[in-house]
Design an enzyme around this catalytic site. Structure first.
Site, short mmCIF file in Angstrom:
data_model
loop_
_atom_site.label_atom_id
_atom_site.label_comp_id
_atom_site.label_asym_id
_atom_site.label_seq_id
_atom_site.Cartn_x
_atom_site.Cartn_y
_atom_site.Cartn_z
N THR A 72 -0.71 5.97 2.70
CA THR A 72 -1.93 5.26 3.06
C THR A 72 -1.67 4.44 4.32
O THR A 72 -0.63 3.81 4.46
CB THR A 72 -2.36 4.32 1.92
OG1 THR A 72 -2.56 5.08 0.73
CG2 THR A 72 -3.65 3.58 2.27
N ILE A 100 0.87 -1.18 0.00
CA ILE A 100 0.00 0.00 0.00
C ILE A 100 0.90 1.23 0.00
O ILE A 100 2.06 1.16 0.40
CB ILE A 100 -0.99 0.02 1.19
CG1 ILE A 100 -0.25 -0.04 2.53
CG2 ILE A 100 -1.98 -1.11 1.09
CD1 ILE A 100 -1.19 0.07 3.74
N ASP A 101 0.37 2.35 -0.46
CA ASP A 101 1.16 3.56 -0.58
C ASP A 101 1.76 3.99 0.75
O ASP A 101 1.20 3.71 1.82
CB ASP A 101 0.29 4.71 -1.10
CG ASP A 101 -0.20 4.50 -2.51
OD1 ASP A 101 0.35 3.62 -3.20
OD2 ASP A 101 -1.14 5.22 -2.92
N ARG A 102 2.85 4.69 0.66
CA ARG A 102 3.52 5.22 1.87
C ARG A 102 2.56 6.07 2.70
O ARG A 102 2.55 5.98 3.93
CB ARG A 102 4.73 6.05 1.44
CG ARG A 102 5.52 6.66 2.58
CD ARG A 102 6.73 7.39 2.04
NE ARG A 102 7.60 7.87 3.10
CZ ARG A 102 8.81 8.38 2.90
NH1 ARG A 102 9.30 8.47 1.68
NH2 ARG A 102 9.55 8.78 3.91
#
Length: 323
Positions: A143, A139-141
């Site tokens: 997020t 998952i994105d940094r």
């Protein structure tokens, strides 16, 4: 150095010999392994083999003395503070897998300028003589929320296959600026990457355009404060980079605090200026049978925003496994 014999584990069933070596001796080249097999220095159950031989549990692999460069350097001892930080993220674990609630701002893997990330912290969860847990997805940094880890390579393969086969249900919560119309629906908007490196962006493009990638997400409005802010449940049907962030922006409702998408609209004075996107729930086939459903509580900055807007998240359900 001397000859050693290693036993193929249950978790390594049907693995090719060359891939087995790549897993255990990643610095040994394919050509180097082929040479060792050709000379009979690498054997399985005492017999000569080719690098593409499939293995099964209980077989004995003869490992001859290998050049020093074929053996990876031992990892540095884990930082106790980082290990404790990682353990504090665990919201579920069993003999097969671990589920983390990753905080916003912590990268999943390394990259330019990133010295601390989940992947490097996982060394602290390696059991003595065992495998380091493996990331199953990312998952994105920016997020927060659920991140799934496999305790062994075999479990990682099973879970990765479930993700590829779309047998995994993912639900994200987001606070967006504005109110989508209609209140729920499916966003079927192809995406493409423009630029390179840290300056790259994901943008909506027309179907059939060069480099266009199909991307589809569903959304549902769970609550709203007039037309100013909305609380959405989002489910990505495909797994494109920044998909939910770009799809919500394409609705005209960028995610609150998004540092990359949404422009000035996404930054509202008086609210935490951090991405309000949280991987809330994951429902997936458990590698030992049945399904596991697990939810992650909101991060502090989203709890603060929920309180300011009067959104009521309720209790986070306990992990539930069905047989």
């Amino acid at each position: 150095m001397s000859v050693e014999n290693r036993i193929v584990s249950e978790d390594e069933a049907d693995l090719r010999l060359d891939r087995w070596f790549r897993r255990h001796y990643p610095n040994l080249t394919q050509g180097g392994l082929q040479k060792l097999c050709r000379k009979g220095q690498v054997r399985v159950d005492g017999g000569r083999v080719q690098p593409n031989k499939r293995l099964y549990p209980g077989q004995s692999i003869r490992i001859p003395p290998l050049p020093d460069q074929s053996r990876p350097a031992p990892p540095p001892p884990p930082n106790p503070a980082l290990v404790q930080q990682l353990r504090d993220m665990i919201i579920y674990e069993d003999d097969h897998l671990i589920v983390l609630n990753k905080p916003s701002g912590l990268a999943t893997q390394g990259g330019p300028g990133i010295t601390v990330h989940v992947d490097m912290m996982l060394e602290g969860l390696r059991p003595e003589g065992g495998d380091k847990p493996r990331l199953v997805h990312r998952i994105d940094r920016d997020t927060s929320g659920i991140l799934l880890l496999a305790r062994t390579p075999g479990v990682a393969a099973k879970l990765a296959a479930a993700f590829r086969g779309r047998d995994v249900s993912k639900t994200y919560w987001a606070v967006v600026v504005g109110r989508p119309s209609p209140a729920e629906g499916v966003i079927d908007q192809p995406l493409a990457k423009v630029g390179a490196g840290g300056a790259s962006l994901i943008v909506p493009v027309s179907r059939g355009e060069e480099d266009a990638m199909s991307a589809k997400s569903s959304y549902e409005t769970l609550d709203a404060t007039g037309k100013r802010f909305s609380w959405l449940a989002l489910s990505p049907w495909t797994g494109r980079t920044h998909q939910l962030r770009v799809h919500t922006e394409s609705l005209g409702t960028p995610i609150l605090g998004d540092p990359r998408y949404g422009g000035e609209t996404a930054h509202v004075e008086g609210f935490p200026d951090r991405l309000h996107l949280h991987a809330r729930m994951l429902d997936f086939p458990h590698p030992a049978g049945g399904r596991l459903q697990v939810a992650a509580p909101l991060p502090p900055h989203m709890r603060e925003t929920f309180q300011m807007l009067g959104f009521i998240a309720g209790d986070t359900p306990a992990p539930r496994r069905t047989r």
